[in-house]
Write a protein that holds these residues in place. Structure first.
Motif, PDB file in Angstrom:
ATOM      1  N   SER A 169      96.687  -7.225 -18.881  1.00  0.00           N
ATOM      2  CA  SER A 169      95.578  -6.586 -19.383  1.00  0.00           C
ATOM      3  C   SER A 169      94.281  -8.344 -19.614  1.00  0.00           C
ATOM      4  O   SER A 169      93.570  -7.514 -19.367  1.00  0.00           O
ATOM      5  CB  SER A 169      95.500  -5.156 -20.240  1.00  0.00           C
ATOM      6  N   ASP A 170      94.871  -9.165 -19.907  1.00  0.00           N
ATOM      7  CA  ASP A 170      94.125  -9.897 -19.876  1.00  0.00           C
ATOM      8  C   ASP A 170      93.588 -10.714 -18.316  1.00  0.00           C
ATOM      9  O   ASP A 170      92.244 -10.317 -18.107  1.00  0.00           O
ATOM     10  CB  ASP A 170      94.616 -10.788 -20.292  1.00  0.00           C
ATOM     11  N   VAL A 171      93.798 -10.518 -17.724  1.00  0.00           N
ATOM     12  CA  VAL A 171      94.075 -10.783 -16.016  1.00  0.00           C
ATOM     13  C   VAL A 171      92.915  -9.957 -15.916  1.00  0.00           C
ATOM     14  O   VAL A 171      91.910 -10.218 -14.756  1.00  0.00           O
ATOM     15  CB  VAL A 171      95.384 -10.729 -15.474  1.00  0.00           C
ATOM     16  N   LEU A 172      93.624  -8.596 -15.656  1.00  0.00           N
ATOM     17  CA  LEU A 172      92.382  -6.991 -15.298  1.00  0.00           C
ATOM     18  C   LEU A 172      91.463  -6.902 -16.023  1.00  0.00           C
ATOM     19  O   LEU A 172      90.134  -7.379 -15.371  1.00  0.00           O
ATOM     20  CB  LEU A 172      93.297  -5.641 -15.413  1.00  0.00           C
ATOM     21  N   THR A 173      90.657  -7.142 -17.145  1.00  0.00           N
ATOM     22  CA  THR A 173      89.178  -7.004 -17.438  1.00  0.00           C
ATOM     23  C   THR A 173      88.801  -8.419 -17.256  1.00  0.00           C
ATOM     24  O   THR A 173      87.571  -7.941 -17.197  1.00  0.00           O
ATOM     25  CB  THR A 173      89.862  -6.920 -19.965  1.00  0.00           C
ATOM     26  N   LYS A 174      89.264  -9.844 -17.087  1.00  0.00           N
ATOM     27  CA  LYS A 174      88.658 -10.236 -17.032  1.00  0.00           C
ATOM     28  C   LYS A 174      88.117 -10.381 -15.260  1.00  0.00           C
ATOM     29  O   LYS A 174      87.041 -11.078 -15.226  1.00  0.00           O
ATOM     30  CB  LYS A 174      89.036 -11.751 -17.393  1.00  0.00           C
ATOM     31  N   ALA A 175      88.756  -9.728 -14.030  1.00  0.00           N
ATOM     32  CA  ALA A 175      88.826 -10.037 -13.093  1.00  0.00           C
ATOM     33  C   ALA A 175      87.754  -8.397 -12.893  1.00  0.00           C
ATOM     34  O   ALA A 175      86.867  -8.896 -11.840  1.00  0.00           O
ATOM     35  CB  ALA A 175      90.050  -9.624 -12.230  1.00  0.00           C
ATOM     36  N   PHE A 176      87.942  -7.687 -13.456  1.00  0.00           N
ATOM     37  CA  PHE A 176      87.097  -6.588 -13.053  1.00  0.00           C
ATOM     38  C   PHE A 176      85.374  -5.873 -14.433  1.00  0.00           C
ATOM     39  O   PHE A 176      84.899  -5.855 -13.459  1.00  0.00           O
ATOM     40  CB  PHE A 176      87.550  -4.847 -13.206  1.00  0.00           C
ATOM     41  N   GLN A 177      85.650  -7.102 -14.836  1.00  0.00           N
ATOM     42  CA  GLN A 177      84.734  -7.393 -16.362  1.00  0.00           C
ATOM     43  C   GLN A 177      84.867  -6.056 -16.600  1.00  0.00           C
ATOM     44  O   GLN A 177      83.259  -5.195 -17.056  1.00  0.00           O
ATOM     45  CB  GLN A 177      83.178  -7.419 -15.713  1.00  0.00           C
ATOM     46  N   VAL A 178      85.611  -5.352 -17.355  1.00  0.00           N
ATOM     47  CA  VAL A 178      85.703  -4.133 -17.630  1.00  0.00           C
ATOM     48  C   VAL A 178      86.189  -3.813 -19.084  1.00  0.00           C
ATOM     49  O   VAL A 178      86.815  -4.766 -19.352  1.00  0.00           O
ATOM     50  CB  VAL A 178      86.429  -2.792 -17.141  1.00  0.00           C
ATOM     51  N   ASP A 179      86.222  -2.609 -19.667  1.00  0.00           N
ATOM     52  CA  ASP A 179      86.910  -2.519 -20.637  1.00  0.00           C
ATOM     53  C   ASP A 179      87.963  -3.005 -21.584  1.00  0.00           C
ATOM     54  O   ASP A 179      88.943  -2.396 -20.464  1.00  0.00           O
ATOM     55  CB  ASP A 179      85.957  -1.908 -22.231  1.00  0.00           C
ATOM     56  N   ASN A 180      89.035  -3.580 -22.342  1.00  0.00           N
ATOM     57  CA  ASN A 180      90.078  -3.365 -21.933  1.00  0.00           C
ATOM     58  C   ASN A 180      91.158  -1.734 -21.817  1.00  0.00           C
ATOM     59  O   ASN A 180      91.930  -1.624 -21.404  1.00  0.00           O
ATOM     60  CB  ASN A 180      91.333  -3.612 -23.365  1.00  0.00           C
ATOM     61  N   ILE A 236      89.555   0.738 -20.497  1.00  0.00           N
ATOM     62  CA  ILE A 236      89.863   1.009 -19.316  1.00  0.00           C
ATOM     63  C   ILE A 236      90.745   0.579 -18.514  1.00  0.00           C
ATOM     64  O   ILE A 236      91.690   1.375 -17.364  1.00  0.00           O
ATOM     65  CB  ILE A 236      88.775   1.046 -18.339  1.00  0.00           C
ATOM     66  N   VAL A 237      91.576  -0.764 -18.601  1.00  0.00           N
ATOM     67  CA  VAL A 237      92.388  -0.794 -17.699  1.00  0.00           C
ATOM     68  C   VAL A 237      93.112  -0.048 -17.785  1.00  0.00           C
ATOM     69  O   VAL A 237      94.611   0.162 -17.037  1.00  0.00           O
ATOM     70  CB  VAL A 237      92.693  -2.912 -18.055  1.00  0.00           C
ATOM     71  N   ASP A 238      94.018  -0.553 -19.589  1.00  0.00           N
ATOM     72  CA  ASP A 238      95.175   0.352 -20.157  1.00  0.00           C
ATOM     73  C   ASP A 238      95.111   1.794 -19.038  1.00  0.00           C
ATOM     74  O   ASP A 238      96.306   2.992 -18.567  1.00  0.00           O
ATOM     75  CB  ASP A 238      95.270   0.677 -21.085  1.00  0.00           C
ATOM     76  N   ASN A 239      93.536   2.678 -19.370  1.00  0.00           N
ATOM     77  CA  ASN A 239      93.674   4.145 -18.645  1.00  0.00           C
ATOM     78  C   ASN A 239      94.321   3.781 -16.844  1.00  0.00           C
ATOM     79  O   ASN A 239      94.835   4.458 -17.062  1.00  0.00           O
ATOM     80  CB  ASN A 239      92.487   4.270 -18.989  1.00  0.00           C
ATOM     81  N   LEU A 240      94.212   2.586 -16.252  1.00  0.00           N
ATOM     82  CA  LEU A 240      94.525   3.390 -14.839  1.00  0.00           C
ATOM     83  C   LEU A 240      95.946   2.821 -14.867  1.00  0.00           C
ATOM     84  O   LEU A 240      96.692   3.056 -13.973  1.00  0.00           O
ATOM     85  CB  LEU A 240      93.483   1.892 -14.588  1.00  0.00           C
ATOM     86  N   GLN A 241      96.000   1.807 -15.808  1.00  0.00           N
ATOM     87  CA  GLN A 241      97.238   1.669 -15.694  1.00  0.00           C
ATOM     88  C   GLN A 241      99.111   1.920 -15.861  1.00  0.00           C
ATOM     89  O   GLN A 241      99.703   2.433 -15.572  1.00  0.00           O
ATOM     90  CB  GLN A 241      97.809  -0.030 -16.379  1.00  0.00           C
ATOM     91  N   LYS A 242      98.167   3.376 -16.448  1.00  0.00           N
ATOM     92  CA  LYS A 242      99.028   5.307 -17.063  1.00  0.00           C
ATOM     93  C   LYS A 242      98.981   5.398 -16.071  1.00  0.00           C
ATOM     94  O   LYS A 242      99.518   6.820 -16.402  1.00  0.00           O
ATOM     95  CB  LYS A 242      97.890   5.449 -18.462  1.00  0.00           C
ATOM     96  N   GLN A 243      98.250   5.927 -15.323  1.00  0.00           N
ATOM     97  CA  GLN A 243      97.654   6.230 -14.142  1.00  0.00           C
ATOM     98  C   GLN A 243      99.229   6.397 -12.888  1.00  0.00           C
ATOM     99  O   GLN A 243      99.764   5.623 -12.924  1.00  0.00           O
ATOM    100  CB  GLN A 243      96.703   6.375 -13.036  1.00  0.00           C
ATOM    101  N   PHE A 244      99.366   7.805 -12.925  1.00  0.00           N
ATOM    102  CA  PHE A 244     100.510   7.621 -11.334  1.00  0.00           C
ATOM    103  C   PHE A 244     100.290   7.243  -9.991  1.00  0.00           C
ATOM    104  O   PHE A 244      99.038   8.109  -9.619  1.00  0.00           O
ATOM    105  CB  PHE A 244     101.146   9.168 -11.301  1.00  0.00           C
ATOM    106  N   TRP A 245     100.890   5.924  -9.479  1.00  0.00           N
ATOM    107  CA  TRP A 245      99.703   5.704  -8.251  1.00  0.00           C
ATOM    108  C   TRP A 245     100.409   6.376  -6.558  1.00  0.00           C
ATOM    109  O   TRP A 245     101.194   5.921  -7.188  1.00  0.00           O
ATOM    110  CB  TRP A 245      99.396   4.456  -7.902  1.00  0.00           C
ATOM    111  N   TYR A 246      99.880   7.315  -6.255  1.00  0.00           N
ATOM    112  CA  TYR A 246     101.007   7.875  -5.543  1.00  0.00           C
ATOM    113  C   TYR A 246     101.172   7.565  -4.276  1.00  0.00           C
ATOM    114  O   TYR A 246      99.478   6.377  -4.384  1.00  0.00           O
ATOM    115  CB  TYR A 246      99.896   9.279  -5.045  1.00  0.00           C
TER     116      TYR A 246
END
Length: 220
Positions: free
Chosen positions: A194-205, A207-217
């Motif tokens: 999440s350290d990589v993705l929060t900096k890459a997308f400039q969003v709160d941690n 938000i990244v945690d929530n996206l990583q919990k999704q089921f990606w069909y």
């Protein structure tokens, strides 16, 4: 002196040609097999004896895709894994079925350019050019329209109508591959830090945690 220079130039040109590879297959076909005891390894696949090839090695029946999923789309590939006779021929295709407002999400084909023709419905399609421009090029396509997605570039197709849509994509590789952007970034296994993705997308941690919990069909 001048004639010596011309001779040297001609000699180097011929030498370069002698070292070049043949750009085309040197056989009619090379039907892939999974039998490791009987075959010759060519272009990532083992090949059967051509005398044993049958019509079924060059045949596949493409059915309507089931679009009852979160994306509302289904991609049915017809590549070397589906038609073993495609091995070494450098071509494949895919059928894409869309429910109303269905989406084939942003993705890339790392080994192929794609040319798409709409058989039914209306599609909003586009691709993004590479850095630093990252320019979005889009078009609304109707039945019979054709559009090209250059190799390796992120592209998508959205059913812009309220009925079903169908398209066929031709690809310049027997095994074009597909990388769906959201799945790869947020659904990787193991997860990207999440350290990589929060900096890459400039969003709160969170938000990244929530996206990583999704089921990606995966619609492929």
């Amino acid at each position: 002196m001048k004639s010596s220079y011309l001779f040297f130039t001609a000699f180097m040109a011929l030498a370069s040609c002698a070292l070049a590879f043949d750009p085309s297959p040197l056989q009619d076909f090379c039907v892939a097999i999974n039998d490791t005891n009987n075959g010759v390894f060519v272009n990532g696949k083992l090949c059967k004896d051509p005398k044993l090839a049958t019509a079924n090695d060059f045949f596949f029946s493409v059915k309507e895709g089931n679009t009852s999923n979160s994306l509302g789309s289904k991609v049915t590939p017809v590549a070397v894994n589906e038609i073993l006779g495609l091995n070494t021929l450098g071509i494949s295709l895919a059928r894409i079925d869309f429910a109303p407002r269905g989406l084939n999400p942003p993705h890339t084909h790392p080994r192929a350019t794609e040319i798409l023709i709409v058989l039914e419905g209306t599609l909003y399609v586009g691709f993004v050019t590479s850095n630093p421009q990252n320019r979005l090029i889009t078009k609304v396509l109707n039945k019979g329209d054709v559009f090209v997605f250059p190799i390796g570039l992120i592209h998508f197709q959205l059913n812009a109508g309220y009925g079903n849509a169908v398209a066929i994509g031709g690809l310049s590789s027997q095994n074009p591959g597909v990388i769906t952007i959201a799945n790869a970034v947020f659904g990787s296994n193991p997860k990207i830090s999440s350290d990589v993705l929060t900096k890459a997308f400039q969003v709160d941690n969170k938000i990244v945690d929530n996206l990583q919990k999704q089921f990606w069909y995966d619609n492929n």
